[in-house]
Design a protein around this motif. Structure first.
Motif, PDB file in Angstrom:
ATOM      1  N   VAL A 125      32.550   0.859   4.589  1.00  0.00           N
ATOM      2  CA  VAL A 125      32.455   2.149   3.904  1.00  0.00           C
ATOM      3  C   VAL A 125      32.928   1.992   2.464  1.00  0.00           C
ATOM      4  CG1 VAL A 125      33.170   4.571   3.936  1.00  0.00           C
ATOM      5  CG2 VAL A 125      32.944   3.302   6.099  1.00  0.00           C
ATOM      6  N   SER A 126      32.056   2.304   1.524  1.00  0.00           N
ATOM      7  CA  SER A 126      32.452   2.194   0.110  1.00  0.00           C
ATOM      8  C   SER A 126      33.101   3.488  -0.351  1.00  0.00           C
ATOM      9  CB  SER A 126      31.234   1.895  -0.771  1.00  0.00           C
ATOM     10  OG  SER A 126      30.563   3.103  -1.105  1.00  0.00           O
ATOM     11  N   GLU A 127      33.869   3.415  -1.426  1.00  0.00           N
ATOM     12  CA  GLU A 127      34.288   4.623  -2.128  1.00  0.00           C
ATOM     13  C   GLU A 127      33.068   5.153  -2.879  1.00  0.00           C
ATOM     14  OE1 GLU A 127      37.022   6.251  -1.959  1.00  0.00           O
ATOM     15  OE2 GLU A 127      38.324   4.812  -0.949  1.00  0.00           O
ATOM     16  N   PRO A 128      33.096   6.441  -3.261  1.00  0.00           N
ATOM     17  CA  PRO A 128      31.934   6.979  -4.003  1.00  0.00           C
ATOM     18  C   PRO A 128      31.913   6.499  -5.446  1.00  0.00           C
ATOM     19  CG  PRO A 128      33.561   8.698  -3.619  1.00  0.00           C
ATOM     20  CD  PRO A 128      34.069   7.487  -2.920  1.00  0.00           C
ATOM     21  N   ASP A 129      31.801   5.198  -5.635  1.00  0.00           N
ATOM     22  CA  ASP A 129      31.894   4.569  -6.961  1.00  0.00           C
ATOM     23  C   ASP A 129      30.536   4.216  -7.556  1.00  0.00           C
ATOM     24  OD1 ASP A 129      34.614   4.678  -6.768  1.00  0.00           O
ATOM     25  OD2 ASP A 129      34.908   2.539  -6.337  1.00  0.00           O
ATOM     26  N   ALA A 167      23.379   6.656   3.297  1.00  0.00           N
ATOM     27  CA  ALA A 167      23.770   6.854   1.899  1.00  0.00           C
ATOM     28  C   ALA A 167      24.238   8.286   1.667  1.00  0.00           C
ATOM     29  CB  ALA A 167      22.593   6.532   0.987  1.00  0.00           C
ATOM     30  N   ASN A 168      25.413   8.431   1.039  1.00  0.00           N
ATOM     31  CA  ASN A 168      25.939   9.753   0.696  1.00  0.00           C
ATOM     32  C   ASN A 168      25.744   9.962  -0.792  1.00  0.00           C
ATOM     33  OD1 ASN A 168      27.533  10.326   3.371  1.00  0.00           O
ATOM     34  ND2 ASN A 168      27.971   8.218   2.762  1.00  0.00           N
ATOM     35  N   ILE A 169      25.190  11.123  -1.142  1.00  0.00           N
ATOM     36  CA  ILE A 169      24.910  11.357  -2.562  1.00  0.00           C
ATOM     37  C   ILE A 169      25.235  12.789  -2.949  1.00  0.00           C
ATOM     38  CG2 ILE A 169      22.448  11.621  -1.927  1.00  0.00           C
ATOM     39  CD1 ILE A 169      21.791  10.834  -4.872  1.00  0.00           C
ATOM     40  N   SER A 170      25.846  12.953  -4.125  1.00  0.00           N
ATOM     41  CA  SER A 170      26.101  14.277  -4.679  1.00  0.00           C
ATOM     42  C   SER A 170      25.908  14.205  -6.183  1.00  0.00           C
ATOM     43  CB  SER A 170      27.527  14.725  -4.354  1.00  0.00           C
ATOM     44  OG  SER A 170      28.457  13.867  -5.002  1.00  0.00           O
ATOM     45  N   LEU A 171      25.767  15.369  -6.791  1.00  0.00           N
ATOM     46  CA  LEU A 171      25.663  15.449  -8.248  1.00  0.00           C
ATOM     47  C   LEU A 171      26.821  16.289  -8.758  1.00  0.00           C
ATOM     48  CD1 LEU A 171      22.933  14.127  -8.038  1.00  0.00           C
ATOM     49  CD2 LEU A 171      21.893  16.084  -9.180  1.00  0.00           C
ATOM     50  N   TYR A 181      34.083  16.111  -7.470  1.00  0.00           N
ATOM     51  CA  TYR A 181      32.812  15.745  -6.854  1.00  0.00           C
ATOM     52  C   TYR A 181      32.090  16.987  -6.317  1.00  0.00           C
ATOM     53  CZ  TYR A 181      34.382  10.868  -6.740  1.00  0.00           C
ATOM     54  OH  TYR A 181      34.804   9.606  -7.073  1.00  0.00           O
ATOM     55  N   GLY A 182      30.765  16.924  -6.297  1.00  0.00           N
ATOM     56  CA  GLY A 182      29.970  17.971  -5.667  1.00  0.00           C
ATOM     57  C   GLY A 182      29.878  17.733  -4.162  1.00  0.00           C
ATOM     58  N   ALA A 183      29.247  18.682  -3.446  1.00  0.00           N
ATOM     59  CA  ALA A 183      29.080  18.536  -1.993  1.00  0.00           C
ATOM     60  C   ALA A 183      28.064  17.434  -1.728  1.00  0.00           C
ATOM     61  CB  ALA A 183      28.598  19.849  -1.389  1.00  0.00           C
ATOM     62  N   VAL A 190      24.666  22.345   0.151  1.00  0.00           N
ATOM     63  CA  VAL A 190      25.539  22.361   1.324  1.00  0.00           C
ATOM     64  C   VAL A 190      25.588  20.962   1.923  1.00  0.00           C
ATOM     65  CG1 VAL A 190      25.300  24.771   1.960  1.00  0.00           C
ATOM     66  CG2 VAL A 190      23.594  23.105   2.751  1.00  0.00           C
ATOM     67  N   ARG A 191      26.742  20.614   2.467  1.00  0.00           N
ATOM     68  CA  ARG A 191      26.894  19.311   3.094  1.00  0.00           C
ATOM     69  C   ARG A 191      25.989  19.266   4.318  1.00  0.00           C
ATOM     70  NH1 ARG A 191      32.147  15.556   3.810  1.00  0.00           N
ATOM     71  NH2 ARG A 191      31.161  13.995   5.113  1.00  0.00           N
ATOM     72  N   GLU A 192      25.104  18.284   4.375  1.00  0.00           N
ATOM     73  CA  GLU A 192      24.182  18.174   5.510  1.00  0.00           C
ATOM     74  C   GLU A 192      23.693  16.736   5.640  1.00  0.00           C
ATOM     75  OE1 GLU A 192      20.369  20.082   5.006  1.00  0.00           O
ATOM     76  OE2 GLU A 192      20.209  19.481   2.904  1.00  0.00           O
TER      77      GLU A 192
END
Ligand code: ADP
Ligand code: MG
Ligand code: ZN
Length: 491
Positions: A164-168, A205-209, A217-219, A254-256
């Motif tokens: 698991v990476s950090e959101p970097d 993959a987790n992605i937010s803007l 961070y965004g959702a 929304v987180r989904e």
């Protein structure tokens, strides 16, 4: 001006974190002796432990822990020798036990990093955690009636690590580069064959803007179901644009969980098992702490080979181009081939070019690689070919023909050169003869040269090379031609 992606990048910053599952290349499963071999008839590699029958007790696979450790050390993680097992509970047809044994509160490793080059810059993405767990079975529609779903439990219990990476990560392209660097690193460690197309490497993959310049961070949206590096990048590019358009329209993200549809090139919202999200984790009562001894951990550290970063630095120091360095380092088998060429005395730069351009080009055309039966050329032979060129025995051009022969026959280059009489003509007398013949046959070019048209010299050199079937030493041909022409001979 600029692309849609560039315009988006000015308004929002993209934030990505990856969760990667990797199947470990052990012969038996994580907690039982069943085989992990791929492609066996459905449900032929199962036992009471991996079927979750009452009373069956799991026993951790020592080799799987060794591999997990090796991967953790390669990722520069801190190891927890006292790591624990937990149950992750959920209900799904491919999970016969009703829970998965994983590591939750005490993973085997934390706080590592993966370094790679992105946009010409050195990047380090932090690794939050790495834990060991067992795989689930597989649902299948092959060989079952249309209204039914089959379940194959051969995969249930196969050892996995999750990284698991950090959101970097800051762009879809960077996500692909991270994955490729991770794959290369794991290939070096030998803990997995890491084939995304065959499912031994899987990526969520987790992605937010967030607005450009914002701290918070965004959702996030979790994207699943990508089965190649390219689709990870494409899915994230799609999701980046979709979220930007939603935010522009004043909507809230929304987180989904969303699924990537490869054919349509879109993500779609999906209700999946992950949606429930209450896994009621609790300590696995049938297993104690791992108690990894310092000697075991050190042994795994010793088993690590020279890793991609170190190899890259070594090749750069030898003067290799970025291209050659990149091609060689990306494939540990190729890098090992190259190292053997160096040991056999090949010149670093010329040897690398012969390997990455000439040999690989020929092997690619045959659908072969340097490992396995497809390649008849040994590193020592390719080194010998390079040395024949360096010694002036054959020209670089002739060497290409010799290599064709080596690829087809596996013969030594010196044998091919001798058999086919390909030795470069460096004997001044023989060259002079060929030069005089060319001068006699092309009076117009000689006149042109004397009239100041210097390109006529090139033509005459070409004629001599043709006459000698490419074997004349080109530098010598140039010298002799100039001498003859300037001396006014021939016409
Ligand atoms: P958990 O699943 O344990 O709740 P997180 O949701 O924080 O943990 O993290 C899961 C993954 O999502 C990690 O890879 C992390 O880097 C990534 N992640 C966390 N927050 C964000 C975010 N705002 N945008 C993109 N990725 C994120
Ligand atoms: Mg998650
Ligand atoms: Zn089993």
């Amino acid at each position: 001006m600029g692309t849609v992606a560039e315009a988006t990048a000015r308004r929002y910053e993209t934030v990505i974190g990856l969760e990667v599952h990797v199947e470990l290349a052990t012969r038996s499963k994580m907690f039982c002796a069943c085989s992990t071999a791929f492609g066996a008839p459905p449900n032929s590699q199962v036992c009471p432990v991996c079927l979750g029958l009452p009373g069956a007790l799991p026993v951790p696979n020592h080799q799987a822990l060794a591999y997990a450790l090796r991967a953790a050390l390669a990722l520069e993680c801190a190891v927890d020798p006292d790591c624990r097992w937990d149950r992750k509970n959920y209900h799904y047809p491919d999970l016969p036990k009703g829970y998965q044994i994983t590591q939750y509160a005490r993973p085997i490793a934390r706080n590592g990093q993966l370094c790679f080059v992105s946009g010409g810059e050195e990047r380090a993405v932090r690794i939050r955690r790495l834990h060991a767990e067992e795989d689930t079975g597989k649902s299948t529609h092959e060989g079952v009636a249309a209204a039914f779903t089959g379940v194959d439990l051969n995969r249930a219990g196969v050892p996995l690590i999750e990284i698991v990476s950090e959101p970097d990560i800051r762009s879809p392209e960077e996500a692909r580069l991270y994955l490729q660097a991770l794959r290369t690193l794991l290939l070096y460690t030998g803990v997995s064959d890491v084939k995304m197309e065959e499912g031994s490497l899987r990526c969520d993959a987790n992605i937010s803007l967030r607005p450009a310049g914002a701290m918070e961070y965004g959702a996030l949206v979790e994207v699943k179901n990508m089965n190649s590096f390219r689709s990870v990048q494409r899915a994230l590019e799609y999701e980046e644009q979709r979220q930007a358009a939603a935010l522009d329209a004043g909507e809230r993200i929304v987180r989904e969980t969303r699924h990537w549809d490869e054919k349509r090139g879109i993500t779609f919202s999906s209700r999946s098992k992950e949606e429930a999200h209450d896994y009621r984790y609790f300590p696995e009562p049938d297993l104690g702490p791992c108690a990894l001894s310092p000697a075991f951990i050190e042994e795994q550290r010793r088993l690590l080979p020279e890793l991609p970063g170190a190899r890259q630095a070594r090749y750069r120091a030898l003067g290799l181009s970025d291209y050659d360095t990149g091609v060689l380092v990306a494939d540990p088998a190729l890098a090992a081939f190259y190292d053997r060429m160096l040991e056999a005395g090949a010149a670093p730069r010329e040897g690398a070019a012969l390997l990455t351009v000439e040999l690989l080009g020929r092997l690619n055309a045959l659908g072969a690689s340097v490992v396995g039966s497809g390649c008849l050329v040994r590193p020592e032979q390719l080194a010998a070919l390079q040395k024949l060129v360096a010694a002036g025995t054959i020209s670089g051009k002739i060497a290409k023909g010799v290599l064709d022969d080596m690829v087809a026959s596996g013969k030594d280059p010196a044998a091919i050169v001798a058999e086919r009489g390909l030795q470069q003509i460096s004997d001044a007398g023989a060259v002079e003869q060929a030069v005089r013949a060319a001068i006699a046959a092309h009076p117009q070019s000689v006149a042109d040269y004397r009239a100041g048209k210097k390109q006529a010299l090139g033509f005459l050199v070409g004629q001599v090379m043709k006459e000698t079937k490419g074997k004349a030493n080109p530098a010598l041909v140039n010298d002799v031609l100039r001498q003859e022409l300037d001396a006014g001979g021939g016409v």
